[in-house]
Write a protein that holds these residues in place. Structure first.
Motif, short mmCIF file in Angstrom:
data_model
loop_
_atom_site.label_atom_id
_atom_site.label_comp_id
_atom_site.label_asym_id
_atom_site.label_seq_id
_atom_site.Cartn_x
_atom_site.Cartn_y
_atom_site.Cartn_z
N ASP A 44 0.76 -0.62 0.15
CA ASP A 44 0.16 -0.22 0.32
C ASP A 44 0.54 1.10 -0.03
O ASP A 44 1.71 1.55 0.79
N ARG A 45 0.64 2.02 -0.84
CA ARG A 45 1.25 3.34 -0.85
C ARG A 45 0.77 4.55 -1.20
O ARG A 45 -0.67 4.31 -1.40
N PRO A 64 -4.05 6.55 -2.45
CA PRO A 64 -4.26 5.66 -1.89
C PRO A 64 -4.12 4.88 -2.91
O PRO A 64 -5.29 4.47 -3.59
N ILE A 65 -2.55 3.74 -2.93
CA ILE A 65 -3.06 2.54 -4.59
C ILE A 65 -2.60 1.77 -3.97
O ILE A 65 -1.62 1.22 -2.14
N TYR A 74 -9.39 2.98 -12.20
CA TYR A 74 -9.40 3.82 -11.53
C TYR A 74 -10.90 4.51 -11.04
O TYR A 74 -12.06 4.08 -11.36
N HIS A 75 -10.63 4.45 -9.53
CA HIS A 75 -12.53 5.64 -8.94
C HIS A 75 -12.21 6.64 -8.89
O HIS A 75 -11.75 7.33 -7.53
N GLY A 76 -13.99 6.99 -9.07
CA GLY A 76 -13.49 8.44 -8.29
C GLY A 76 -15.17 9.01 -7.59
O GLY A 76 -15.75 7.81 -8.25
#
Length: 87
Positions: A49-50, A60-61, A78-80
């Protein structure tokens, strides 16, 4: 650089029917199952997690690293926020 043949098959399949987002969830899931390149779970060596910088703060990715060495394909989701109008 040419497109991976498995990726080409997925794109061709998606172009044959209605967009997944217009289908009822059960039907969309069934359609997505049909295009799964490798439906069997693959072993993961490391999950990391980064965060990366974004326009409104850190994003967060999560990075999944396989056991095998070498070049691997990448899949990015991709979530938005729907309806966000900040400029």
């Amino acid at each position: 650089m040419s497109l991976d043949p498995q990726a080409r098959n997925v794109l061709d399949f998606l172009g044959q029917g209605p967009p997944l987002e217009t289908l009822p969830i059960e039907q969309a899931r069934a359609s997505f199952e049909k295009i799964s390149v490798n439906p069997q779970p693959q072993p993961i060596e490391q999950v990391e997690d980064r965060t990366i910088p974004g326009p409104n703060g850190d994003i967060p990715i999560r990075i999944y690293n396989p056991f095998q060495e070498g070049v691997h394909p990448a899949l990015v989701f991709y979530h938005g926020e729907v309806g966000s109008s900040e400029a």
